[in-house]
Write an enzyme that holds these catalytic residues in place. Structure first.
Site, PDB file in Angstrom:
ATOM      1  N   HIS A  96     -34.228 -53.615 -70.399  1.00 25.59           N
ATOM      2  CA  HIS A  96     -33.955 -52.246 -70.865  1.00 25.59           C
ATOM      3  C   HIS A  96     -34.837 -51.270 -70.080  1.00 25.59           C
ATOM      4  O   HIS A  96     -35.990 -51.569 -69.792  1.00 25.59           O
ATOM      5  CB  HIS A  96     -34.230 -52.148 -72.373  1.00 25.59           C
ATOM      6  CG  HIS A  96     -33.695 -50.881 -72.953  1.00 25.59           C
ATOM      7  ND1 HIS A  96     -34.329 -49.675 -72.793  1.00 25.59           N
ATOM      8  CD2 HIS A  96     -32.576 -50.616 -73.666  1.00 25.59           C
ATOM      9  CE1 HIS A  96     -33.621 -48.726 -73.388  1.00 25.59           C
ATOM     10  NE2 HIS A  96     -32.542 -49.276 -73.922  1.00 25.59           N
ATOM     11  N   GLU A 169     -26.853 -48.441 -68.250  1.00 19.50           N
ATOM     12  CA  GLU A 169     -27.506 -47.356 -68.992  1.00 19.50           C
ATOM     13  C   GLU A 169     -28.365 -46.538 -68.027  1.00 19.50           C
ATOM     14  O   GLU A 169     -29.485 -46.961 -67.695  1.00 19.50           O
ATOM     15  CB  GLU A 169     -28.440 -47.925 -70.066  1.00 19.50           C
ATOM     16  CG  GLU A 169     -27.777 -48.692 -71.157  1.00 19.50           C
ATOM     17  CD  GLU A 169     -28.695 -48.797 -72.379  1.00 19.50           C
ATOM     18  OE1 GLU A 169     -28.237 -48.469 -73.467  1.00 19.50           O
ATOM     19  OE2 GLU A 169     -29.867 -49.182 -72.231  1.00 19.50           O
TER      20      GLU A 169
HETATM   21  P1  PGA Z   1     -29.349 -43.982 -77.040  1.00 23.99           P
HETATM   22  O1  PGA Z   1     -30.056 -45.352 -76.586  1.00 23.99           O
HETATM   23  O2  PGA Z   1     -28.007 -44.338 -77.587  1.00 23.99           O
HETATM   24  O3  PGA Z   1     -30.281 -43.429 -78.095  1.00 23.99           O
HETATM   25  O4  PGA Z   1     -29.259 -43.120 -75.861  1.00 23.99           O
HETATM   26  C1  PGA Z   1     -29.332 -46.335 -75.905  1.00 23.99           C
HETATM   27  C2  PGA Z   1     -30.255 -47.442 -75.498  1.00 23.99           C
HETATM   28  O5  PGA Z   1     -31.398 -47.157 -75.137  1.00 23.99           O
HETATM   29  O6  PGA Z   1     -29.888 -48.623 -75.526  1.00 23.99           O
END
Ligand code: PGA
Length: 264
Positions: A96, A169
């Site tokens: 992450h 992401e």
């Molecule tokens: P968010 O986080 O939906 O608050 O942007 C997503 C994540 O970090 O997995």
């Protein structure tokens, strides 16, 4: 067709009591039954055991937010894949951006964690995504992260698609980051296409078509429909919007409608 997913990433935001309460309310909701996608709860480590009891016997799965690899060394404070399996986790989030940026997690660590997950039959949810300052070369950054994460995996069996999820992401699109602006759904879709092309270098194209690539970054009940309607997006990894009951049930309801009606 790839599996569809909704991951509820509770990060370190909820207490054990809050995690238990939220999990119970999700399980009790009629809207969480018979879903055409896999719902996965990702609570904080110390809440995993309690949440595992709550989801036991349902179709809801459990993910840990991290793990450690096998080594000649031991790692105080870390958790081994076999413990996650013992608890009842089926998935584990790896790499992450918050861990990469704030906790110094490197591509090499991500690679080792992916191998550790696969060797204990945990499904790695491999997070890739560029930082704000790298937006202009996001293709290069994401390609390198992904190839590196998979570098140590040489045994790509035909069933690998069942053993792997990629989550794109962009670090700057995460709601709690300093920028926190969602990427447009069409741009996200384009990046997902690229991820599939990169995976094709490592896995056969027929298998890649079955591999799930989820999007994450400021997904909410207001915008989830746009993302999930994109042809290359197989679900969401949702942080903030998955951490309260009203919002998470709305996300489930919308994903249910989209995946039930569109055949996606
Ligand atoms: P968010 O986080 O939906 O608050 O942007 C997503 C994540 O970090 O997995």
């Amino acid at each position: 067709m790839p599996h569809r997913y909704l991951f509820a990433n509770w990060k370190n935001r909820l207490t054990i009591a809050q995690s238990v309460e939220l999990a119970k309310r999700i399980v009790e909701s009629p809207g969480s039954r018979g879903l055409p996608f896999q719902l996965v709860l990702c609570p904080t480590f110390v809440a995993l055991t309690e949440v595992a009891r709550i989801v036991n016997g349902t179709n809801i799965e459990l993910a840990a937010q991290n793990l450690v690899w096998d080594d000649q060394f031991t790692f105080t404070g870390e958790t081994h894949a076999k413990v996650l399996v013992e608890i009842g986790c089926r998935y584990v989030i790896i790499g992450h951006s918050e861990r990469r940026i704030h906790l110094g997690e490197t591509d090499e660590m991500v690679e080792r964690k992916v191998q550790a997950a696969l060797s204990y039959d945990l499904i790695p949810v491999i997070c890739v995504g560029e930082r704000f300052e790298d937006r202009s070369r996001r293709e290069e950054v994401v390609t390198n992260q992904l190839l590196r994460a998979l570098a140590g995996v040489d045994d790509f069996k035909r069933s690998i698609h069942e053993s792997l999820v990629v989550a794109y992401e962009p670090a700057w699109a995460i709601s709690t980051s300093s920028v926190g602006i969602p990427l447009t759904a069409t741009e996200a879709n384009r990046m997902h296409q690229l991820i599939r092309e990169v995976l094709t270098v490592r896995i056969s194209s027929s298998v890649v078509r079955e591999t799930s690539v989820a999007y994450g970054g400021s997904m909410s009940p207001e915008n989830i429909e746009e993302y999930l309607s994109q042809p290359e997006i197989d679900g969401g990894l949702v942080g903030s919007a998955s951490q309260s009951i009203h919002s998470v049930l709305r996300l489930i309801e919308i994903a249910n409608r989209i995946y039930s009606t569109s055949g996606r």
